[in-house]
Design a protein around this motif. Structure first.
Motif, PDB file in Angstrom:
ATOM      1  N   ALA A  30      52.786  55.344  58.592  1.00 34.67           N
ATOM      2  CA  ALA A  30      52.359  54.925  59.750  1.00 34.67           C
ATOM      3  C   ALA A  30      51.794  53.542  59.607  1.00 34.67           C
ATOM      4  N   TRP A  31      52.126  52.702  60.870  1.00 35.48           N
ATOM      5  CA  TRP A  31      51.629  51.326  60.853  1.00 35.48           C
ATOM      6  C   TRP A  31      50.322  51.404  61.739  1.00 35.48           C
ATOM      7  N   ARG A  32      49.066  50.831  61.659  1.00 32.44           N
ATOM      8  CA  ARG A  32      48.103  50.642  62.618  1.00 32.44           C
ATOM      9  C   ARG A  32      48.471  49.753  63.550  1.00 32.44           C
ATOM     10  N   VAL A  33      48.004  50.044  64.796  1.00 33.77           N
ATOM     11  CA  VAL A  33      47.938  49.323  66.109  1.00 33.77           C
ATOM     12  C   VAL A  33      46.767  49.167  66.465  1.00 33.77           C
ATOM     13  N   GLY A  34      46.044  47.942  66.400  1.00 29.10           N
ATOM     14  CA  GLY A  34      44.742  47.849  66.970  1.00 29.10           C
ATOM     15  C   GLY A  34      43.576  48.024  65.691  1.00 29.10           C
ATOM     16  N   GLU A  35      42.492  48.047  66.169  1.00 28.83           N
ATOM     17  CA  GLU A  35      41.550  47.981  65.106  1.00 28.83           C
ATOM     18  C   GLU A  35      41.161  49.695  64.937  1.00 28.83           C
ATOM     19  N   GLU A  36      40.904  50.008  63.610  1.00 23.51           N
ATOM     20  CA  GLU A  36      40.313  51.331  63.402  1.00 23.51           C
ATOM     21  C   GLU A  36      39.084  51.622  64.344  1.00 23.51           C
ATOM     22  N   GLY A  37      39.224  52.974  64.658  1.00 28.15           N
ATOM     23  CA  GLY A  37      37.937  53.493  65.563  1.00 28.15           C
ATOM     24  C   GLY A  37      38.206  53.033  67.024  1.00 28.15           C
ATOM     25  N   ARG A  38      39.273  52.380  67.392  1.00 27.75           N
ATOM     26  CA  ARG A  38      39.395  51.938  68.950  1.00 27.75           C
ATOM     27  C   ARG A  38      40.901  52.452  69.311  1.00 27.75           C
ATOM     28  N   GLY A  39      41.232  53.627  68.837  1.00 25.95           N
ATOM     29  CA  GLY A  39      42.514  54.079  69.304  1.00 25.95           C
ATOM     30  C   GLY A  39      42.726  54.541  70.849  1.00 25.95           C
ATOM     31  N   VAL A  40      41.786  54.985  71.219  1.00 25.06           N
ATOM     32  CA  VAL A  40      41.723  55.199  72.734  1.00 25.06           C
ATOM     33  C   VAL A  40      41.858  54.185  73.548  1.00 25.06           C
ATOM     34  N   ARG A  41      41.197  53.340  73.271  1.00 25.86           N
ATOM     35  CA  ARG A  41      41.064  51.924  74.061  1.00 25.86           C
ATOM     36  C   ARG A  41      42.612  51.349  73.712  1.00 25.86           C
ATOM     37  N   THR A  42      43.149  51.326  72.474  1.00 30.15           N
ATOM     38  CA  THR A  42      44.465  50.866  72.144  1.00 30.15           C
ATOM     39  C   THR A  42      45.545  51.437  73.265  1.00 30.15           C
ATOM     40  N   ILE A  43      45.619  52.619  73.056  1.00 24.80           N
ATOM     41  CA  ILE A  43      46.685  53.487  73.702  1.00 24.80           C
ATOM     42  C   ILE A  43      46.507  53.625  75.102  1.00 24.80           C
ATOM     43  N   ILE A  44      45.246  53.200  75.726  1.00 25.84           N
ATOM     44  CA  ILE A  44      45.272  53.650  76.979  1.00 25.84           C
ATOM     45  C   ILE A  44      46.070  52.714  77.716  1.00 25.84           C
ATOM     46  N   GLU A  45      46.416  51.567  77.299  1.00 26.59           N
ATOM     47  CA  GLU A  45      47.331  50.715  77.876  1.00 26.59           C
ATOM     48  C   GLU A  45      48.705  51.347  78.097  1.00 26.59           C
ATOM     49  N   MET A  46      48.894  52.032  77.118  1.00 29.09           N
ATOM     50  CA  MET A  46      50.376  52.926  77.235  1.00 29.09           C
ATOM     51  C   MET A  46      50.223  54.066  78.335  1.00 29.09           C
ATOM     52  N   VAL A  47      48.986  54.861  78.430  1.00 24.81           N
ATOM     53  CA  VAL A  47      48.571  55.850  79.247  1.00 24.81           C
ATOM     54  C   VAL A  47      48.763  55.517  80.865  1.00 24.81           C
ATOM     55  N   ASN A  48      48.210  54.301  80.978  1.00 30.95           N
ATOM     56  CA  ASN A  48      48.061  53.686  82.390  1.00 30.95           C
ATOM     57  C   ASN A  48      49.378  53.416  82.987  1.00 30.95           C
ATOM     58  N   MET A  49      50.250  52.954  81.966  1.00 28.80           N
ATOM     59  CA  MET A  49      51.675  52.760  82.559  1.00 28.80           C
ATOM     60  C   MET A  49      52.230  54.070  83.033  1.00 28.80           C
ATOM     61  N   THR A  50      52.218  54.913  81.974  1.00 25.65           N
ATOM     62  CA  THR A  50      52.779  56.154  82.292  1.00 25.65           C
ATOM     63  C   THR A  50      52.117  57.021  83.599  1.00 25.65           C
ATOM     64  N   ARG A  51      51.050  56.838  83.601  1.00 25.13           N
ATOM     65  CA  ARG A  51      50.197  57.380  85.042  1.00 25.13           C
ATOM     66  C   ARG A  51      50.865  56.840  86.093  1.00 25.13           C
ATOM     67  N   LEU A  52      51.237  55.313  86.137  1.00 26.73           N
ATOM     68  CA  LEU A  52      51.949  54.976  87.335  1.00 26.73           C
ATOM     69  C   LEU A  52      53.374  55.518  87.466  1.00 26.73           C
ATOM     70  N   ASP A  53      53.936  55.810  86.307  1.00 26.58           N
ATOM     71  CA  ASP A  53      55.433  56.411  86.572  1.00 26.58           C
ATOM     72  C   ASP A  53      55.126  57.966  86.862  1.00 26.58           C
ATOM     73  N   CYS A  54      54.277  58.762  86.598  1.00 26.58           N
ATOM     74  CA  CYS A  54      54.024  59.938  87.174  1.00 26.58           C
ATOM     75  C   CYS A  54      53.876  60.060  88.696  1.00 26.58           C
ATOM     76  N   LEU A  55      53.004  58.813  89.075  1.00 25.36           N
ATOM     77  CA  LEU A  55      53.012  58.683  90.725  1.00 25.36           C
ATOM     78  C   LEU A  55      54.332  58.342  91.262  1.00 25.36           C
ATOM     79  N   ILE A  56      54.960  57.338  90.669  1.00 27.63           N
ATOM     80  CA  ILE A  56      56.390  57.219  91.109  1.00 27.63           C
ATOM     81  C   ILE A  56      57.433  58.533  91.287  1.00 27.63           C
ATOM     82  N   GLY A  57      57.262  59.312  90.156  1.00 31.30           N
ATOM     83  CA  GLY A  57      58.046  60.455  89.857  1.00 31.30           C
ATOM     84  C   GLY A  57      57.813  61.369  91.186  1.00 31.30           C
ATOM     85  N   ALA A  58      56.500  61.333  91.226  1.00 34.73           N
ATOM     86  CA  ALA A  58      56.040  62.461  92.454  1.00 34.73           C
ATOM     87  C   ALA A  58      56.554  62.080  93.839  1.00 34.73           C
ATOM     88  N   ALA A  59      56.299  60.562  94.025  1.00 34.80           N
ATOM     89  CA  ALA A  59      56.658  60.199  95.354  1.00 34.80           C
ATOM     90  C   ALA A  59      58.375  60.259  95.462  1.00 34.80           C
TER      91      ALA A  59
END
Length: 543
Positions: free
Chosen positions: A273-302
């Motif tokens: 595995a290759w590290r993305v962002g700083e150690e210990g800040r995994g949630v803050r790093t991946i939350i950028e991805m989560v927020n985009m997929t949350r938008l798609d959850c809403l789009i899919g439901a609509a």
């Protein structure tokens, strides 16, 4: 079979129409700065309305993916096999830019155009999962500039290149996300997968992931415990030397819906595995991805709501009962109009959030603050409303809606997923509280948006005051989080409809959703509303 008599009163297939012929969608597309993409959206909408595309969706679900852990010689291969229809769906989605195309397009409205196309290409929900995750991976990956420079162009490339090969040698890539574990679920901080650093700068992951969707993707963003705490990593399926990364697919999930898409349980056996962002800040790093997929959850439901109400309206327009077409009967008109109201409110909100996403990507801080709260609110409410909406739309077809050939059972089975994916209802409701407590400017930005309709409708003004007052009692606000989320969603939808929607839609929505003049079920609108334009906007035009 002997023809015993003439059969009449049959509803023609719903095919040969343009799924982009949707007034709420088209108005939002123009309003949010993506009018230049109108021709592209219509082209995909017409394709989605063909019998061929609809058959791809049916076949992909009738023949779900199969896991091959070993080849004929006993070598571990961890491959997932799909029906050819799945590949047609994926190829179409990628070539039309539903995955990462906006990240390579500097034009205003690129993310809005992509949202509109994701909305109209609703012939199958399952393949939308890897498409959505690929779209969402890019902002998280940018926390590691070297990895982004290497892989982002391939994630945005309009080429569907299926197969397990070294990522840099492929013409296009797909990305997935692997977060949840058996003991934690949404509580990713409880993850126990370990990440051990190596001298060459890579890490080795040991542990499991309980729910990894789209395991045939090329790259995965995942969370693991590094020496510095929970950290985000990029895990390739195939290593630079061509060897398979030891990311073992243990089994595929047997799911309620979303059956065309593979979801796997995974074991990492010292996976690179290759590290993305700083150690210990995994949630803050991946939350950028989560927020985009949350938008798609809403789009899919609509999109699912729009599909449900158009199928119901089409059926009612061609089916007679008791001497009249269903669509002309008062109680059915009540049901159809109520379903259409819910659909239009969801689509209008979707377009606004897609616009906020586009402007947020371009550095608009106010839109970023608005989106932070409005996305949690919208994801919670629209996804919650879809299952009841799908059930009512199915019932409009009677017994015909309950059989698989109608497509409605598949729609109904899909409907609970988006409320669970990327944070269940409780997670989304609590997230909006977290957003307001950590950044009060998000609440200000939210109500600034809602207040643009101030004075236009007294029912809306009263509801907004009630929504603002809900934050006065901090002691009980966590207990009331779902009610708070619901009220915020309704005032935001109402504000948008009052400002931009058809007057009949806005009036009926405020009457029923804000003033409470309706029952608990769909189809309980009060007398006196102008239903004709509401139903007409939801009835598909064939030919």
């Amino acid at each position: 079979m002997t023809a015993t008599h003439e059969v009449f009163n049959q509803v023609p297939p719903l095919a040969g129409h343009d799924l982009a012929d949707d007034p709420a969608l088209l108005d939002g597309l123009a309003r949010e700065g993506a009018g230049a993409a109108l021709a592209e959206v219509h082209a995909l909408g017409r394709l989605a309305g063909t019998e061929e595309a609809q058959e791809w969706g049916r076949l992909a679900n009738e023949h779900p993916p199969a896991l091959r852990t070993h080849d004929r010689y006993g070598h571990r291969v961890d491959e997932v096999e799909f029906h050819p229809a799945w590949h047609e769906l994926m190829r179409t989605a990628v070539e039309h830019g539903l995955h990462g195309a906006p990240w390579a397009d500097d034009r205003e409205g690129a993310h809005v155009a992509r949202a509109a196309k994701f909305y109209v290409w609703r012939v199958d929900a399952g393949h939308g999962c890897p498409i959505s995750m690929t779209y969402a991976a890019v902002p998280a990956l940018r926390q590691a500039p070297e990895l982004a420079a290497r892989f982002e162009p391939l994630l945005a490339a309009p080429v569907y290149d299926f197969g397990l090969r070294e990522p840099s040698g492929k013409a296009g890539l797909l990305a997935g996300m692997s977060m949840t574990e058996k003991q934690g679920g949404s509580d990713v901080r409880a993850n126990t997968t370990q990440a051990a650093p190596r001298p060459d700068g890579t890490y080795r992951l040991v542990g499991h992931k309980w729910f990894t969707s789209a395991p045939m993707c090329d790259l995965f963003l995942t969370l693991a415990q590094a020496p510095g705490g929970l950290t985000c990593f990029l895990v390739p399926r195939v290593l630079p030397d061509g060897a398979l990364n030891p990311m073992r697919l243990m089994r595929l999930k047997d799911k309620l819906g979303n059956r065309s898409n593979a979801s796997a349980e995974v074991e990492y056996e010292n996976a690179v595995a290759w590290r993305v962002g700083e150690e210990g800040r995994g949630v803050r790093t991946i939350i950028e991805m989560v927020n985009m997929t949350r938008l798609d959850c809403l789009i899919g439901a609509a999109a699912g709501m729009r599909q449900g109400v158009t199928v119901a309206a089409h059926h009612a327009a061609h089916r007679k009962a008791f001497g009249r077409y269903l669509i002309d009967q008062p109680l059915m008109r009540n049901v159809l109009a109520d379903l259409a109201l819910e659909s239009e409110a969801a689509t209008t909100l979707m377009a606004r959030l897609a616009g906020a996403t586009d402007r947020s990507v371009r550095g608009d801080e106010r839109e970023t603050a608005f989106k932070r709260l409005a996305l949690a609110v919208g994801k919670y409410w629209v996804c919650k409303r879809w299952p009841a909406h799908a059930a009512e739309a199915l019932e409009c077809l009677g017994g015909n809606g309950y059989v698989e050939e109608s497509g409605m059972p598949r729609l109904f089975r899909e409907s609970p997923l988006n409320s669970i994916w990327e944070g269940s209802g409780n997670v989304a409701a609590l997230d909006l509280l977290r957003a307001t407590l950590r950044g009060p400017q998000t609440l200000d930005a939210f109500f600034d948006e809602v207040d643009l309709a101030q004075g236009a409708d007294p029912r809306l003004d009263a509801a907004v005051k009630e929504a603002k007052d809900a934050f006065a009692d901090i002691e009980t606000i966590e207990y009331r989080a779902r009610r708070v989320a619901e009220r915020l969603a309704l005032v935001l939808q109402a504000s948008l409809l009052v400002r931009y929607g058809h007057p009949a839609v806005a009036d009926a929505f405020c009457t029923t959703r804000l003033a409470g003049d309706r029952g608990a079920a769909f189809g309980t609108l009060p007398p006196g509303l102008n239903l004709a334009p509401i139903i007409d906007r939801a009835t598909p035009k064939i030919g």
